[in-house]
Design a protein around this motif. Structure first.
Motif, short mmCIF file in Angstrom:
data_model
loop_
_atom_site.label_atom_id
_atom_site.label_comp_id
_atom_site.label_asym_id
_atom_site.label_seq_id
_atom_site.Cartn_x
_atom_site.Cartn_y
_atom_site.Cartn_z
N VAL A 120 0.84 -1.21 0.00
CA VAL A 120 0.00 0.00 0.00
C VAL A 120 0.87 1.25 0.00
O VAL A 120 0.59 2.22 -0.72
N ALA A 121 1.94 1.23 0.78
CA ALA A 121 2.83 2.39 0.82
C ALA A 121 3.49 2.63 -0.53
O ALA A 121 3.59 3.77 -0.99
N ALA A 122 3.93 1.56 -1.17
CA ALA A 122 4.55 1.70 -2.50
C ALA A 122 3.57 2.26 -3.51
O ALA A 122 3.91 3.13 -4.32
N TYR A 123 2.34 1.78 -3.48
CA TYR A 123 1.32 2.28 -4.39
C TYR A 123 1.03 3.75 -4.12
O TYR A 123 0.92 4.56 -5.03
N ALA A 124 0.91 4.09 -2.84
CA ALA A 124 0.61 5.47 -2.49
C ALA A 124 1.74 6.40 -2.88
O ALA A 124 1.50 7.52 -3.36
N VAL A 125 2.98 5.97 -2.68
CA VAL A 125 4.12 6.80 -3.07
C VAL A 125 4.15 6.99 -4.58
O VAL A 125 4.44 8.08 -5.08
N ALA A 126 3.82 5.94 -5.32
CA ALA A 126 3.82 6.06 -6.77
C ALA A 126 2.70 6.98 -7.25
O ALA A 126 2.87 7.71 -8.24
N ARG A 127 1.56 6.97 -6.59
CA ARG A 127 0.42 7.80 -7.01
C ARG A 127 0.57 9.25 -6.56
O ARG A 127 0.32 10.16 -7.33
N MET A 128 0.90 9.45 -5.29
CA MET A 128 0.98 10.80 -4.72
C MET A 128 2.21 10.91 -3.84
O MET A 128 2.11 10.78 -2.61
N PRO A 129 3.38 11.13 -4.41
CA PRO A 129 4.59 11.10 -3.59
C PRO A 129 4.67 12.24 -2.58
O PRO A 129 5.26 12.07 -1.52
N ASN A 130 4.06 13.37 -2.85
CA ASN A 130 4.19 14.52 -1.95
C ASN A 130 3.32 14.39 -0.70
O ASN A 130 3.67 14.91 0.36
N THR A 131 2.22 13.69 -0.79
CA THR A 131 1.29 13.62 0.35
C THR A 131 1.36 12.31 1.11
O THR A 131 0.59 12.09 2.03
N THR A 132 2.27 11.42 0.74
CA THR A 132 2.28 10.08 1.30
C THR A 132 3.23 9.91 2.48
O THR A 132 3.05 9.00 3.27
N ALA A 133 4.18 10.76 2.64
CA ALA A 133 5.22 10.55 3.66
C ALA A 133 4.64 10.44 5.07
O ALA A 133 5.00 9.54 5.83
N SER A 134 3.73 11.32 5.44
CA SER A 134 3.16 11.25 6.79
C SER A 134 2.29 10.01 6.97
O SER A 134 2.28 9.41 8.04
N LEU A 135 1.57 9.62 5.93
CA LEU A 135 0.73 8.42 6.01
C LEU A 135 1.59 7.18 6.21
O LEU A 135 1.29 6.33 7.06
N VAL A 136 2.66 7.05 5.43
CA VAL A 136 3.56 5.90 5.56
C VAL A 136 4.18 5.87 6.96
O VAL A 136 4.29 4.82 7.59
N ASP A 137 4.57 7.03 7.46
CA ASP A 137 5.16 7.10 8.79
C ASP A 137 4.17 6.62 9.86
O ASP A 137 4.52 5.86 10.76
N ARG A 138 2.90 7.03 9.76
CA ARG A 138 1.89 6.60 10.73
C ARG A 138 1.66 5.10 10.65
O ARG A 138 1.53 4.42 11.68
N VAL A 139 1.58 4.54 9.43
CA VAL A 139 1.34 3.09 9.27
C VAL A 139 2.51 2.30 9.86
O VAL A 139 2.32 1.32 10.57
N LEU A 140 3.73 2.73 9.58
CA LEU A 140 4.89 2.00 10.08
C LEU A 140 4.99 2.07 11.60
O LEU A 140 5.38 1.09 12.24
N THR A 141 4.63 3.19 12.19
CA THR A 141 4.69 3.26 13.64
C THR A 141 3.61 2.40 14.29
O THR A 141 3.81 1.87 15.37
N ARG A 142 2.48 2.21 13.63
CA ARG A 142 1.43 1.35 14.20
C ARG A 142 1.77 -0.13 14.05
O ARG A 142 1.28 -0.95 14.80
N LEU A 143 2.57 -0.49 13.05
CA LEU A 143 2.94 -1.90 12.87
C LEU A 143 3.96 -2.36 13.89
O LEU A 143 4.10 -3.55 14.14
N THR A 144 4.71 -1.44 14.49
CA THR A 144 5.76 -1.85 15.44
C THR A 144 5.22 -2.11 16.80
O THR A 144 4.17 -1.77 17.18
#
Length: 144
Positions: A120-144
């Protein structure tokens, strides 16, 4: 190409409608044929019961895995761990802000969720690279 696709979609939709109408007609014909012998209520219940039983068997067969779930995903954890070993620790730390131990723990605890999150993160980065960084950061912190 677009015209051909529209035609095919219309044919598929009309085929589905005609098929459902045919199935309904056959069901009604069976009920009418059985009604003189066992009554309309009994015939309806019998045909309905047969149809529901057939649908239940079809759904059970379709959802039953051919191999046990543990065997199907046995290689996911080891493959993910092997991939992680080839990535340098500073690369993961730079990209995610997490250490290699944290990533290994995520992969060993929740391999499918980690894989889905990365996809999902790879897809989101490919679609909207400017708005995805905070979303990816939140998802990764919840997985840990």
């Amino acid at each position: 190409m677009t015209g051909s696709l529209k035609l095919r979609l219309m044919l598929m939709a009309s085929g589905s409608v005609v098929g459902l109408a045919g199935a309904g007609a056959l069901t009604w014909a069976t009920v009418v044929a059985l009604a003189p012998h066992i009554g309309i209520a009994g015939a309806s219940a019998l045909v309905g019961g047969i149809l529901v039983t057939g649908a239940a068997v079809a759904m059970w067969k379709a959802t039953r895995p051919r191999v046990p779930l543990e065997d199907e995903f046995a290689g996911v954890t080891s493959a993910a761990a092997n991939t992680i070993t080839y990535i340098r620790d500073d690369t993961i730390d730079t990209l995610t802000g997490m250490s290699l131990d944290t990533v290994n723990r995520m992969v060993s605890k929740q391999p499918l969720l980690t894989l889905a999150g990365v996809a999902v993160a790879a897809y989101a980065v490919a679609r909207m690279p400017n708005t995805t960084a905070s979303l990816v950061d939140r998802v990764l912190t919840r997985l840990t």
